[in-house]
Design a protein around this motif. Sequence first.
Motif, PDB file in Angstrom:
ATOM      1  N   SER A  65      14.277   8.874  11.326  1.00 53.46           N
ATOM      2  CA  SER A  65      12.880   8.478  11.484  1.00 53.46           C
ATOM      3  C   SER A  65      12.296   7.985  10.168  1.00 53.46           C
ATOM      4  CB  SER A  65      12.049   9.659  11.990  1.00 53.46           C
ATOM      5  OG  SER A  65      10.665   9.364  11.862  1.00 53.46           O
ATOM      6  N   SER A  66      11.474   6.945  10.258  1.00 52.64           N
ATOM      7  CA  SER A  66      10.813   6.404   9.065  1.00 52.64           C
ATOM      8  C   SER A  66       9.855   7.396   8.417  1.00 52.64           C
ATOM      9  CB  SER A  66      10.053   5.118   9.432  1.00 52.64           C
ATOM     10  OG  SER A  66       9.081   5.392  10.424  1.00 52.64           O
ATOM     11  N   VAL A  67       9.452   8.430   9.153  1.00 50.91           N
ATOM     12  CA  VAL A  67       8.546   9.436   8.573  1.00 50.91           C
ATOM     13  C   VAL A  67       9.225  10.796   8.422  1.00 50.91           C
ATOM     14  CG1 VAL A  67       6.458   8.248   9.348  1.00 50.91           C
ATOM     15  CG2 VAL A  67       7.496   9.989  10.820  1.00 50.91           C
ATOM     16  N   GLY A  68      10.549  10.805   8.573  1.00 53.06           N
ATOM     17  CA  GLY A  68      11.315  11.997   8.251  1.00 53.06           C
ATOM     18  C   GLY A  68      11.183  13.107   9.275  1.00 53.06           C
ATOM     19  N   ASP A 115       3.266  14.487   6.140  1.00 56.26           N
ATOM     20  CA  ASP A 115       1.803  14.567   6.235  1.00 56.26           C
ATOM     21  C   ASP A 115       1.357  13.778   7.462  1.00 56.26           C
ATOM     22  OD1 ASP A 115       1.774  16.063   3.943  1.00 56.26           O
ATOM     23  OD2 ASP A 115       0.869  14.517   2.660  1.00 56.26           O
ATOM     24  N   GLU A 116       0.068  13.874   7.770  1.00 60.96           N
ATOM     25  CA  GLU A 116      -0.464  13.120   8.904  1.00 60.96           C
ATOM     26  C   GLU A 116      -0.146  11.630   8.712  1.00 60.96           C
ATOM     27  OE1 GLU A 116      -4.717  12.514  11.306  1.00 60.96           O
ATOM     28  OE2 GLU A 116      -4.551  13.943   9.663  1.00 60.96           O
ATOM     29  N   GLY A 145       0.842  -1.193   0.000  1.00 58.51           N
ATOM     30  CA  GLY A 145       0.000   0.000   0.000  1.00 58.51           C
ATOM     31  C   GLY A 145       0.878   1.243   0.000  1.00 58.51           C
ATOM     32  N   GLU A 146       0.388   2.304   0.637  1.00 58.06           N
ATOM     33  CA  GLU A 146       1.073   3.596   0.556  1.00 58.06           C
ATOM     34  C   GLU A 146       1.699   3.997   1.877  1.00 58.06           C
ATOM     35  OE1 GLU A 146      -1.132   6.782  -1.150  1.00 58.06           O
ATOM     36  OE2 GLU A 146      -1.101   5.806  -3.111  1.00 58.06           O
ATOM     37  N   HIS A 147       2.895   4.546   1.806  1.00 62.01           N
ATOM     38  CA  HIS A 147       3.522   5.189   2.958  1.00 62.01           C
ATOM     39  C   HIS A 147       2.974   6.607   3.033  1.00 62.01           C
ATOM     40  CE1 HIS A 147       7.121   6.387   5.505  1.00 62.01           C
ATOM     41  NE2 HIS A 147       6.845   5.210   6.011  1.00 62.01           N
ATOM     42  N   VAL A 148       3.737   7.557   3.465  1.00 66.17           N
ATOM     43  CA  VAL A 148       3.241   8.919   3.657  1.00 66.17           C
ATOM     44  C   VAL A 148       4.280   9.882   3.059  1.00 66.17           C
ATOM     45  CG1 VAL A 148       4.291   9.067   5.981  1.00 66.17           C
ATOM     46  CG2 VAL A 148       2.329  10.525   5.412  1.00 66.17           C
ATOM     47  N   TRP A 149       3.815  11.004   2.515  1.00 68.30           N
ATOM     48  CA  TRP A 149       4.757  12.024   2.047  1.00 68.30           C
ATOM     49  C   TRP A 149       5.601  12.496   3.223  1.00 68.30           C
ATOM     50  CZ3 TRP A 149       6.163  13.165  -2.715  1.00 68.30           C
ATOM     51  CH2 TRP A 149       5.280  12.935  -3.765  1.00 68.30           C
ATOM     52  N   VAL A 178       1.169   3.073   9.201  1.00 69.02           N
ATOM     53  CA  VAL A 178       2.588   3.433   9.062  1.00 69.02           C
ATOM     54  C   VAL A 178       3.196   3.599  10.453  1.00 69.02           C
ATOM     55  CG1 VAL A 178       4.183   5.263   8.346  1.00 69.02           C
ATOM     56  CG2 VAL A 178       2.363   4.509   6.792  1.00 69.02           C
ATOM     57  N   ASP A 179       4.320   2.912  10.673  1.00 65.83           N
ATOM     58  CA  ASP A 179       5.011   2.949  11.961  1.00 65.83           C
ATOM     59  C   ASP A 179       6.042   4.083  11.940  1.00 65.83           C
ATOM     60  OD1 ASP A 179       6.045   2.308  14.424  1.00 65.83           O
ATOM     61  OD2 ASP A 179       7.125   0.523  13.736  1.00 65.83           O
ATOM     62  N   ALA A 180       5.875   5.056  12.825  1.00 68.50           N
ATOM     63  CA  ALA A 180       6.871   6.136  12.962  1.00 68.50           C
ATOM     64  C   ALA A 180       7.946   5.639  13.918  1.00 68.50           C
ATOM     65  CB  ALA A 180       6.215   7.404  13.485  1.00 68.50           C
TER      66      ALA A 180
END
Lengths: 133, 133
Positions: free
Chosen positions: A108-111, A115-116, A39-43, A121-123
């Motif tokens: 961090s996996s979400v930078g 975005d929310e 599926g999709e990760h996050v920007w 998605v695991d931060a």
Amino acid sequence: MSNEPITLAQALSSFDALWSPRVVTRVDDYDARVAKVKGEHVWHVHEDTDEFFLVLDGELHIALREDGGERTVTLPTGAVFTVPRGTEHKPSAPEGAAILLFEPTGTSSVGDRHDEVPAHVDATTGHALPERA
Amino acid sequence: MSNEPITLAQALSSFDALWSPRVVTRVDDYDARVAKVKGEHVWHVHEDTDEFFLVLDGELHIALREDGGERTVTLPTGAVFTVPRGTEHKPSAPEGAAILLFEPTGTSSVGDRHDEVPAHVDATTGHALPERA
């Protein structure tokens, strides 16, 4: 960290969580991490570091926001790509994939900006593998 | 460096030289390099950096001189191992292998100290891939 070789397939078989990287080894101040994705990760963006992707299995897409606009690169199994620091990106894998990441320990996996973060998605800065993975 | 994905199989098909790494991408101040290997490399040590190995195809052995003595680790296809900085080591692959390396840009393939380098080993900080590899 293990001082024995680690087989990536075995490491991947030790967990099921998606978008939740596991650290397989350290190289100086960098981590090699594996993740299962679907599926999709996050920007998101890593302001201070490049991020290396190798597709171990499946196909990964990485959407990129660059000066010239937005584009998506496609990585089949066995392909590598480095997202430059400061470039907003969003990985996705409609059919699922297994990937190897290389980035500084503590990344961090979400930078640094994102975005929310959706629930799937695991931060994280990367989890340890089970002792005998 | 390319801003498109690079397929490692394609990168490997672009050269024949053994023990002669090619830089496939940069990640901050680190290189991801691929190499074809067969037979024995040379005992050497990187005093200031760890060195990451991933076996893409075949089987790699890495002999290590550690405080407790000498041992050899065996990496089948899909296995990773990090040689710690300051550890003398000698890779070998009796049947041949293809590997991915991760180490700081500028790291010599024969380290900071080494035995006499045999003719079949390339002392290099990594070559560029052909333009359209």
